[in-house]
Write an enzyme that holds these catalytic residues in place. Structure first.
Site, PDB file in Angstrom:
ATOM      1  N   GLU A   1     -10.279   1.643   3.339  1.00 42.06           N
ATOM      2  CA  GLU A   1      -9.915   2.773   2.448  1.00 42.06           C
ATOM      3  C   GLU A   1     -11.162   3.281   1.701  1.00 42.06           C
ATOM      4  OE1 GLU A   1      -6.476   1.974  -0.241  1.00 42.06           O
ATOM      5  OE2 GLU A   1      -7.807   2.532  -1.874  1.00 42.06           O
TER       6      GLU A   1
ATOM      7  N   HIS B   1      -7.797  -3.823   4.340  1.00 41.13           N
ATOM      8  CA  HIS B   1      -7.234  -2.459   4.302  1.00 41.13           C
ATOM      9  C   HIS B   1      -7.978  -1.639   3.252  1.00 41.13           C
ATOM     10  CE1 HIS B   1      -4.611   0.448   2.264  1.00 41.13           C
ATOM     11  NE2 HIS B   1      -3.987   0.634   3.413  1.00 41.13           N
ATOM     12  N   ASN B   2      -8.154  -2.230   2.081  1.00 40.45           N
ATOM     13  CA  ASN B   2      -8.817  -1.499   1.001  1.00 40.45           C
ATOM     14  C   ASN B   2     -10.290  -1.242   1.296  1.00 40.45           C
ATOM     15  OD1 ASN B   2      -6.324  -1.780  -0.203  1.00 40.45           O
ATOM     16  ND2 ASN B   2      -7.175  -2.187  -2.226  1.00 40.45           N
TER      17      ASN B   2
ATOM     18  N   LYS C   1      -4.612  -7.081   3.139  1.00 41.82           N
ATOM     19  CA  LYS C   1      -4.617  -5.945   2.201  1.00 41.82           C
ATOM     20  C   LYS C   1      -6.037  -5.680   1.693  1.00 41.82           C
ATOM     21  CE  LYS C   1      -3.089  -2.570  -0.339  1.00 41.82           C
ATOM     22  NZ  LYS C   1      -3.812  -2.375  -1.527  1.00 41.82           N
TER      23      LYS C   1
ATOM     24  N   SER D   1       0.829  -1.200   0.000  1.00 43.31           N
ATOM     25  CA  SER D   1       0.000   0.000   0.000  1.00 43.31           C
ATOM     26  C   SER D   1       0.859   1.244   0.000  1.00 43.31           C
ATOM     27  CB  SER D   1      -0.915   0.021   1.222  1.00 43.31           C
ATOM     28  OG  SER D   1      -1.688   1.221   1.192  1.00 43.31           O
TER      29      SER D   1
HETATM   30  C1  6PG Z   1      -3.086   1.139  -1.835  1.00 39.62           C
HETATM   31  C2  6PG Z   1      -4.365   1.115  -2.642  1.00 39.62           C
HETATM   32  C3  6PG Z   1      -4.200   0.500  -3.988  1.00 39.62           C
HETATM   33  C4  6PG Z   1      -5.517   0.419  -4.792  1.00 39.62           C
HETATM   34  C5  6PG Z   1      -6.034   1.730  -5.247  1.00 39.62           C
HETATM   35  C6  6PG Z   1      -7.229   1.634  -6.185  1.00 39.62           C
HETATM   36  O1  6PG Z   1      -3.163   0.711  -0.704  1.00 39.62           O
HETATM   37  O2  6PG Z   1      -2.084   1.626  -2.332  1.00 39.62           O
HETATM   38  O3  6PG Z   1      -5.320   0.362  -1.933  1.00 39.62           O
HETATM   39  O4  6PG Z   1      -3.689  -0.790  -3.812  1.00 39.62           O
HETATM   40  O5  6PG Z   1      -5.274  -0.333  -5.915  1.00 39.62           O
HETATM   41  O6  6PG Z   1      -6.367   2.502  -4.146  1.00 39.62           O
HETATM   42  O7  6PG Z   1      -8.219   0.796  -5.718  1.00 39.62           O
HETATM   43  P1  6PG Z   1      -9.677   0.820  -6.395  1.00 39.62           P
HETATM   44  O8  6PG Z   1      -9.477   0.862  -7.871  1.00 39.62           O
HETATM   45  O9  6PG Z   1     -10.353  -0.434  -5.964  1.00 39.62           O
HETATM   46  O10 6PG Z   1     -10.335   2.063  -5.884  1.00 39.62           O
END
Ligand code: 6PG
Length: 487
Positions: A210, A206-207, A203, A147
């Site tokens: 996010e 985590h997303n 991860k 990330s």
């Molecule tokens: C990170 C992000 C990354 C992710 C983008 C786009 O931790 O650096 O999570 O890995 O690919 O943020 O994600 P989406 O296309 O699903 O919004």
């Protein structure tokens, strides 16, 4: 495996990267996929003193890579031949079919003990399947969450490696050097997450968090824009003011930056010219799907996923907006009071998104035997990653008992209680003015549900028994019982 003498020793000097011949004559690390992210990671590895051999199917030329100190090879066979044994190869390619294809092509070129590190956002089930497939070869596949985006991979990402422990130990010195470092204790933001697919699972969660934080900030923006008539640049100033002390976060900072940007051609705020249709690569939806499978409620995260999905139906929304008419009115009330309420709501929402994600990690840890150390995971999210914020340090400190639900921690109750009252006001004001705050409303309902001694599930049990004889439990009698329901 054939070894060649084409490795480089790279030292970092004030003037940039200095390239010199390395005594052993072999490259320490391979990187496959030299797009923006792969190139950034390779340059980070080189900057930290390891020699890197690269390969890119898209035909990235050696010219572009020399300045990063990366030796580019024109075939996988050449790349593998250039690597020291055991081979340590980072895959920086899009998740899905490209990872399967590369593993299939690499397998005959590699030997027992070699290690492939998949750094993409692979689905954890795919990682398990690939690890299973490689079992007989004794080639290890580490599924590593990375990330930090474009800048993070270059300057220091947060790394979440999972898989075989011995393979992890073989790449640990490299990972510890290239990872971000947390200011609080100077620790690198990487550690062994767990066996099998644990790294990619973490991860994924985590997303999911996010997605939730991005949506919560988006709702603050919408509230200020539609309810208070603020311009993008005014909202940027508000976010700059909020982005302080414990309530600061990387994503608030990103939002402040993008809201301040002006389109050079039109002179308008760039964000106002961007089509309101959000994309997604899948990790947020996987988090919700997985939570449903494991029986964990993550409604703030799911609301964020739902809103991205609804945003993509732009033409339908525009037609419906015409039919239903404009119901979004300017809110009355003192602007500073509204902003204070919104700020509290955002912080509450962010804490709840973490509470839901942590809950999912706790259950997955048991169900999938990952044996996750949640405090440690929060610690490695403190720097480098998209979720970085002082909140991580606070939560890691409070979550001493890794099995505990955040809502059961008295300090969390103290932080959340006053903010929940403000969240309630913000959500109800927005609802009356048709400003959709899906993630905030879900957060409020989550808090109210999870802190209610009683829920209407008794009626649901009775309904189920009445139409389907599914049975229910009673407070005053043992066993599964049935009611004698009348028409
Ligand atoms: C990170 C992000 C990354 C992710 C983008 C786009 O931790 O650096 O999570 O890995 O690919 O943020 O994600 P989406 O296309 O699903 O919004």
């Amino acid at each position: 495996m054939q070894l060649t003498a084409v490795a480089l020793l790279v030292a970092f000097s004030a003037g940039g990267i200095v390239v010199a011949m390395k005594e052993t004559g072999i490259c320490e690390i391979g990187v496959i996929g030299l797009g923006v992210m792969g190139r950034g990671l390779a340059a980070n590895i080189v900057r930290n003193g390891f020699s890197v051999a690269g390969f890119d199917r898209g035909g990235v030329t050696a010219d572009g890579m020399e300045k990063h100190g990366i030796v580019v090879h024109s075939s996988l066979k050449q790349l593998v031949a250039a690597l020291a044994s055991p081979c340590r190869i980072f895959l920086m390619v899009p998740a899905g079919e490209p990872v399967d294809r590369l593993i299939d092509q690499l397998t005959p070129l590699l030997s027992a003990g070699d290690i492939i590190i998949d750094c993409g956002n692979s689905h954890f089930r795919d990682t398990e399947r690939r690890q299973e497939k490689l079992t007989g070869t004794k080639i290890s596949l580490i599924g590593m969450g990375v990330s930090g985006g474009e800048k993070g991979v270059l300057s220091g990402p947060s790394l979440m490696p999972g898989g075989d422990r011995i393979a992890f130990e073989a790449i640990k010195p490299v990972l510890q050097k290239i990872a971000a470092v947390a200011d609080q204790d100077n620790k690198p933001c990487v550690s062994y997450i767990g066996p099998g697919s644990a790294g990619h699972f973490v991860k994924m969660v985590h997303n999911g968090i996010e997605y939730a934080e991005m949506q919560l900030i988006g709702e603050c923006y919408d509230f200020m824009r539609k309810g208070m008539g603020f311009s993008a640049s005014q909202i940027s100033e508000v976010l700059a003011d909020w982005n302080k002390a414990d309530e600061a976060s990387f994503l608030i900072d990103v939002s402040r930056t993008v809201l301040a940007a002006i389109d050079p051609v039109t002179g308008q705020s760039l964000v106002d010219l961007i089509v309101d249709r959000a994309g997604q690569k899948g990790t947020g939806s996987w988090t919700s799907q997985c939570a449903l499978e494991l029986g964990v409620g993550v409604p703030t995260i799911t609301a964020a996923v739902d809103v991205r999905i609804m945003s993509s139906r732009k033409s339908e929304r525009m037609q419906a907006a015409k039919l239903w008419g404009d119901r979004q009115k300017r809110l009355s009330g003192d602007a500073q009071t509204l902003l204070n309420g919104l700020r509290s709501s955002l912080f509450a929402g962010r804490i709840i998104a973490f509470a839901q994600g942590i809950n999912l990690l706790q259950l997955a840890s048991r169900e999938y035997a990952y044996n996750l150390d949640i405090c440690n995971i929060l610690s490695i999210w403190r720097a480098g990653c998209i979720l970085r914020s002082p909140l991580l340090q606070i939560l890691a400190g409070l979550l001493v008992n890794k099995e505990k639900n955040l809502l059961l921690i008295p300090e969390i109750e103290k932080i959340l209680s006053p903010r929940t009252s403000r969240l309630r006001q913000i959500v109800s004001m927005a609802a009356q003015n048709a400003i959709p705050l899906a993630a905030m409303a879900s957060t409020l309902a989550y808090i109210d549900s999870m802190t209610s001694a009683s829920l209407p599930a008794n009626l649901v049990q009775a309904q189920r028994d009445c139409f389907g004889a599914h049975g229910f439990e009673r407070f005053d009698l043992p066993g599964i019982l049935h009611g004698k329901w009348q028409d």
